[in-house]
Design an enzyme around this catalytic site. Structure first.
Site, mmCIF file in Angstrom:
data_model
loop_
_atom_site.group_PDB
_atom_site.id
_atom_site.type_symbol
_atom_site.label_atom_id
_atom_site.label_comp_id
_atom_site.label_asym_id
_atom_site.label_seq_id
_atom_site.Cartn_x
_atom_site.Cartn_y
_atom_site.Cartn_z
ATOM 1 N N THR A 164 29.902 51.805 47.001
ATOM 2 C CA THR A 164 29.783 52.112 48.433
ATOM 3 C C THR A 164 29.698 53.604 48.714
ATOM 4 O O THR A 164 28.975 54.037 49.610
ATOM 5 C CB THR A 164 31.000 51.525 49.187
ATOM 6 N N ASP A 223 25.870 48.345 41.897
ATOM 7 C CA ASP A 223 27.035 47.796 42.578
ATOM 8 C C ASP A 223 28.012 47.463 41.448
ATOM 9 O O ASP A 223 27.599 46.967 40.400
ATOM 10 C CB ASP A 223 26.634 46.515 43.321
ATOM 11 N N SER A 224 29.282 47.734 41.645
ATOM 12 C CA SER A 224 30.197 47.578 40.503
ATOM 13 C C SER A 224 30.374 46.125 40.082
ATOM 14 O O SER A 224 30.958 45.855 39.035
ATOM 15 C CB SER A 224 31.540 48.247 40.773
ATOM 16 N N GLN A 260 50.659 35.310 38.293
ATOM 17 C CA GLN A 260 49.776 35.362 39.466
ATOM 18 C C GLN A 260 50.368 36.270 40.545
ATOM 19 O O GLN A 260 49.663 36.674 41.471
ATOM 20 C CB GLN A 260 49.600 33.950 40.044
ATOM 21 N N CYS A 261 51.663 36.568 40.453
ATOM 22 C CA CYS A 261 52.279 37.497 41.417
ATOM 23 C C CYS A 261 51.869 38.917 41.051
ATOM 24 O O CYS A 261 51.815 39.267 39.868
ATOM 25 C CB CYS A 261 53.796 37.410 41.371
ATOM 26 N N THR A 304 45.202 47.437 40.729
ATOM 27 C CA THR A 304 44.536 46.215 41.181
ATOM 28 C C THR A 304 43.933 46.522 42.544
ATOM 29 O O THR A 304 44.564 47.225 43.345
ATOM 30 C CB THR A 304 45.587 45.084 41.367
ATOM 31 N N THR A 355 34.419 49.933 44.247
ATOM 32 C CA THR A 355 35.832 49.561 44.185
ATOM 33 C C THR A 355 36.055 48.164 43.576
ATOM 34 O O THR A 355 37.128 47.897 43.041
ATOM 35 C CB THR A 355 36.466 49.578 45.590
ATOM 36 N N ASP A 356 35.022 47.303 43.673
ATOM 37 C CA ASP A 356 35.259 45.898 43.300
ATOM 38 C C ASP A 356 35.773 45.724 41.872
ATOM 39 O O ASP A 356 36.654 44.905 41.628
ATOM 40 C CB ASP A 356 33.974 45.077 43.493
HETATM 41 N N1 ASP Z 1 30.415 46.260 46.247
HETATM 42 C C1 ASP Z 1 30.841 47.638 46.129
HETATM 43 C C2 ASP Z 1 31.033 47.938 44.667
HETATM 44 O O1 ASP Z 1 32.027 47.615 44.099
HETATM 45 C C3 ASP Z 1 32.088 47.855 46.902
HETATM 46 C C4 ASP Z 1 32.629 49.254 46.860
HETATM 47 O O2 ASP Z 1 32.123 50.166 46.284
HETATM 48 O O3 ASP Z 1 33.672 49.465 47.485
HETATM 49 O O4 ASP Z 1 30.149 48.494 44.070
#
Ligand code: ASP
Length: 347
Positions: free
Chosen positions: A16, A60-61, A281-282, A169, A92-93
């Site tokens: 992003t 895109d990640s 899972q927590c 995370t 971020t993904d």
């Molecule tokens: N879909 C984007 C990615 O991970 C989201 C981001 O960058 O926040 O590449």
């Protein structure tokens, strides 16, 4: 202390932070990295030098994978002696997976490798990308009184917090605080000053040298337990002869159903050499397989405790260990001990 003669390599993978809205479709698409520099003219005010390199095309990640982690390691290895630190701009993904993988692949780092990105593209007025990028760059060149890097680790810097990469995370799709490190304290907080928690930061072994690793084995799996999980479907996953390791996401302190059909699957898999790693899972807290009967039976079937490891760290650790074609016994030894601060083992 900011070293004005320092230099950073800024690696743009996509995400992003460097995206722009397609005026026809409204979809966010990556744009050329030079636009990023135009959008952050503040970069020109840094006295230290910033060189840039970008993935072509930026991704895109969601498309991040072991080959691209190797590309990042290659870039860092080839440039290691020319720069004081590295900043990786990343979507971020999957940033927490990449930070975890890189922490294993970059051995005995004595320079910072800081991943960052943003929730809003850097061209938007309210972007969080500028702050994240500018502070990540400062951290990448910050030195102590002896001229050594303050943070010689793979980290994520996001919304004022510097976190050990393999403890992170992604926790939020919208909020600017997109990451958390539940089981390890933050390494620094950026306010009017950047306050480092020096005692929490790893230091390289003085005897060791840097090693760059390129082997990862993708024949691993994450399996999240849920009430009513089908034995046949689980069985079909475990029947795959390629399968080498499974991250089993269990309930609470590491508990799974006491079902005989599932227990038979775990036991048979362990006997045939599949490494099963139990993580919770927590988000916060640690697996303690001896706390409840439903955890103890897993331990009895040969499942390993992942203690307080994140799923991201657990799966990339399995990929890393199996990628090195170690004997099974060696993998089992390594899985149960911290390699690079990814786990706190409490007996
Ligand atoms: N879909 C984007 C990615 O991970 C989201 C981001 O960058 O926040 O590449």
């Amino acid at each position: 202390m900011l070293d004005h003669n320092a230099s950073v390599l800024l690696i743009y993978t996509g995400g992003t932070i460097g995206m722009i809205e397609n005026p026809e479709t409204g979809i966010l698409e990556s744009f050329d990295f030079n636009h990023l520099k135009e959008c952050v003219p503040e970069l020109k005010r840094f006295k230290f030098s910033i060189d840039t390199i970008q993935f072509n095309p930026p991704i895109d990640s969601s498309d991040m994978d072991p080959d691209r982690w190797c590309m990042l390691v290659r870039i860092i290895e080839d440039n290691y002696n020319h720069y004081d630190g590295f900043v990786i701009l990343h979507g971020t993904d999957t940033m927490a997976y990449s930070a975890s993988a890189l922490s294993f692949m970059l051995e005995n780092l004595d320079k910072p490798v800081i991943l960052t990105g943003s929730q809003l593209p850097v061209g938007k007025i309210r972007t969080d990308g500028k702050e994240n990028l500018i502070t990540a760059l400062e951290i990448a060149v910050d030195k102590d009184a002896e001229g050594k890097a303050i943070v010689p680790e793979v980290c994520i810097f996001f919304q004022n917090y510097l976190m050990r990469g393999n403890r992170t995370t992604k926790i939020n799709v919208e909020n600017f605080k997109a990451f958390n490190s539940y089981n390890y304290p933050v390494l620094a907080v950026a306010g009017t000053q950047i306050r480092y928690e020096h005692h929490l930061i790893r230091k390289p072994s003085p005897k060791g040298t840097q090693r760059f690793h390129y082997w990862l084995d993708p024949n691993v799996m994450i399996l999240k337990i849920f009430p009513g999980i089908s034995k046949d479907i689980v069985q079909s996953i475990f029947d795959n002869p390629q399968l080498k390791g499974v991250v089993l996401e269990t309930y609470g302190a590491g508990n799974a159903p006491e079902r005989k059909d599932l227990l038979e699957i775990w036991t048979r898999a362990v006997k045939r050499g599949v490494v099963i790693l139990n993580v919770s899972q927590c988000a916060a807290g640690t697996v303690e397989m001896n706390r409840y009967k439903s955890g103890k039976i897993l331990a009895d079937s040969g499942v390993f405790s992942g203690y307080d490891m994140t799923t991201e760290a657990a799966v990339t650790k399995l990929m890393f260990l199996f990628g090195h074609e170690m004997e099974l016994e060696q993998v089992k030894q390594q899985i149960a001990r911290p390699l690079i601060g990814e786990v706190s083992i409490i007996e």
